[in-house]
Design an enzyme around this catalytic site. Structure first.
Site, mmCIF file in Angstrom:
data_model
loop_
_atom_site.group_PDB
_atom_site.id
_atom_site.type_symbol
_atom_site.label_atom_id
_atom_site.label_comp_id
_atom_site.label_asym_id
_atom_site.label_seq_id
_atom_site.Cartn_x
_atom_site.Cartn_y
_atom_site.Cartn_z
ATOM 1 N N ARG A 58 -10.467 -4.356 -2.694
ATOM 2 C CA ARG A 58 -11.104 -3.916 -3.955
ATOM 3 C C ARG A 58 -9.998 -3.603 -4.961
ATOM 4 O O ARG A 58 -8.890 -3.197 -4.544
ATOM 5 C CB ARG A 58 -11.928 -2.654 -3.686
ATOM 6 C CG ARG A 58 -12.733 -2.138 -4.850
ATOM 7 C CD ARG A 58 -13.462 -0.848 -4.480
ATOM 8 N NE ARG A 58 -14.431 -0.473 -5.490
ATOM 9 C CZ ARG A 58 -15.144 0.647 -5.479
ATOM 10 N NH1 ARG A 58 -14.989 1.520 -4.473
ATOM 11 N NH2 ARG A 58 -16.003 0.930 -6.446
ATOM 12 N N LYS A 94 -12.025 3.047 0.957
ATOM 13 C CA LYS A 94 -12.845 3.015 -0.265
ATOM 14 C C LYS A 94 -12.993 1.628 -0.893
ATOM 15 O O LYS A 94 -13.230 1.492 -2.097
ATOM 16 C CB LYS A 94 -12.319 4.011 -1.333
ATOM 17 C CG LYS A 94 -12.030 5.402 -0.854
ATOM 18 C CD LYS A 94 -13.021 5.920 0.150
ATOM 19 C CE LYS A 94 -14.357 6.301 -0.427
ATOM 20 N NZ LYS A 94 -15.264 6.762 0.696
ATOM 21 N N SER A 135 -12.347 6.221 -6.367
ATOM 22 C CA SER A 135 -13.260 6.483 -5.253
ATOM 23 C C SER A 135 -12.580 7.366 -4.202
ATOM 24 O O SER A 135 -13.186 8.302 -3.661
ATOM 25 C CB SER A 135 -13.686 5.135 -4.637
ATOM 26 O OG SER A 135 -14.606 5.324 -3.602
ATOM 27 N N TYR A 184 -14.600 -6.856 -2.911
ATOM 28 C CA TYR A 184 -15.706 -5.973 -3.286
ATOM 29 C C TYR A 184 -16.372 -6.467 -4.574
ATOM 30 O O TYR A 184 -17.598 -6.483 -4.697
ATOM 31 C CB TYR A 184 -15.153 -4.547 -3.462
ATOM 32 C CG TYR A 184 -16.138 -3.500 -3.887
ATOM 33 C CD1 TYR A 184 -16.825 -2.738 -2.941
ATOM 34 C CD2 TYR A 184 -16.377 -3.231 -5.237
ATOM 35 C CE1 TYR A 184 -17.720 -1.748 -3.333
ATOM 36 C CE2 TYR A 184 -17.268 -2.249 -5.638
ATOM 37 C CZ TYR A 184 -17.934 -1.506 -4.687
ATOM 38 O OH TYR A 184 -18.812 -0.526 -5.073
ATOM 39 N N HIS A 204 -8.861 1.089 9.229
ATOM 40 C CA HIS A 204 -8.134 0.981 7.955
ATOM 41 C C HIS A 204 -6.665 0.654 8.212
ATOM 42 O O HIS A 204 -5.830 0.773 7.311
ATOM 43 C CB HIS A 204 -8.183 2.306 7.185
ATOM 44 C CG HIS A 204 -9.542 2.699 6.685
ATOM 45 N ND1 HIS A 204 -10.381 1.832 6.029
ATOM 46 C CD2 HIS A 204 -10.205 3.889 6.722
ATOM 47 C CE1 HIS A 204 -11.493 2.470 5.699
ATOM 48 N NE2 HIS A 204 -11.414 3.715 6.106
#
Ligand code: A3P
Ligand code: EST
Length: 307
Positions: A144, A62, A152, A207, A122
């Site tokens: 992020r 995310k 998220s 991000y 990931h």
């Protein structure tokens, strides 16, 4: 950057029972919790043979994986968004550790793919298959801020039934802090990739920077990939990868997955695409608890985030 779009191994959802992945429990592999079905293919992931010229896109979930994947694929196709319509994002950029019953695994899709490959993962640094380092592959890592990641990821758990039930937001926040979610500790993930960024071929992006000045970040990616595209092409890539454009792009927005697996009416994959949505979710007490967690996690690093 040839004229032909990169070839794909199309993924068919045709004959899958609707409830096949109904919230299976997480499993632990090498000390890290991971989606139950993904654990079944773990040996093949560790044995995976990266090739020279592979480009790895790695993130904690995310954090903008799909966004950076679309940007990179466009750069490699000279900004031509007809060529990036050749397949869904999960076909164009196969997911290394992906494994669900009766579907080709990520390693199978990648083994069948022609070079040069774009690979999504990931995985934390210490669980990366060794071959990526042996082949000196380039890596783009996107981080992020953890409050927006948490929000998220919570909504992603609600809409994608391959995840365990997230429970209430309060319960999920606790699990996130304890690292009892798929891919484990957010803090270790972002810090470990940050630590090795200068020793390896790694472009570490944020991000929040991509939101603030997308063209500047796209330029960094181009430079890292050794491509020199015109300002017109850069502008085209920017326009094709705005949140609005990607939300409407069925080859990027995961709408091609059956709604029994990902239910966008519960929460769309392309949900908000902003920085600070956490403010609409956290209570004052939850925010205080999370700030204490963040201070503890980040005490031993110079890595910082914008919230
Ligand atoms: P939100 O749920 O906060 O909206 P990933 O691809 O790593 O799973 O990350 C998904 C997150 O990135 C979602 O965040 C999604 O909306 C956001 N995202 C995807 N494409 C984006 C874009 N073009 N611009 C901004 N955010 C984007
Ligand atoms: C898992 C984690 C993640 O961060 C992103 C994605 C995107 C693709 C998802 C996968 C996942 C979980 C399993 C699926 C898959 C699409 C179909 C599949 O069943 C939901």
């Amino acid at each position: 950057m040839g004229t032909e779009p990169r070839k794909l191994c199309p993924v068919s959802w045709a004959h899958r029972p609707a409830n096949m992945m109904n919230r299976p429990p997480l499993k632990v592999v090498s000390g890290m919790p991971i989606l139950g079905p993904f654990a079944e293919n773990w040996a093949n992931v560790q044995r995976f043979q990266a090739r020279e010229g592979d480009l790895l896109i790695d993130t904690y979930p995310k954090s903008g994986t799909t966004w950076i994947s679309e940007i990179v694929d466009l750069i490699l196709h000279n900004g031509d968004n007809k060529k990036t319509q050749r397949g869904a994002i999960y076909e164009r950029v196969p997911f290394l550790e992906y494994a669900v019953p009766e579907m080709p695994t990520g390693t199978e899709s990648l083994n069948a793919m022609e070079s040069p490959r774009l690979i999504k993962s990931h995985l934390p640094v210490h669980l990366m298959p060794n071959s990526f380092w042996e082949k000196n592959c380039k890596v783009i890592y996107v981080a992020r801020n953890p409050k927006d990641v948490l929000v998220s990821y919570y909504h992603f758990h609600r809409m994608a039934i391959v995840h365990p039930d997230p429970g209430t937001f309060e319960e999920y926040l606790q699990k996130f802090i304890e690292g009892k979610i798929s891919y484990g500790s957010w803090g270790d993930h972002v810090k470990d990739w940050w630590k090795i960024r200068q020793q390896r071929n790694i472009l570490y992006l944020f991000y929040e920077d991509m939101l603030e000045d997308p063209k500047c970040e796209i330029r960094k990616v181009m430079k890292f990939l050794g491509t020199d595209l015109s300002e017109d092409v850069l502008e085209k890539i920017h326009q094709s990868t705005t949140f609005k454009a990607m939300k409407e792009n069925h080859m990027a927005n995961y709408r091609t997955i059956p709604s029994t697996v990902m239910d966008h009416t519960i929460s769309p994959f392309m949900r908000k695409g902003t920085c600070g949505d956490w403010k609409r979710h956290f209570t004052v007490a939850q925010n205080q608890l999370f700030d204490e967690y963040y201070e503890r996690e980040m005490a031993d690093t110079d890595l910082t985030f914008h919230f």
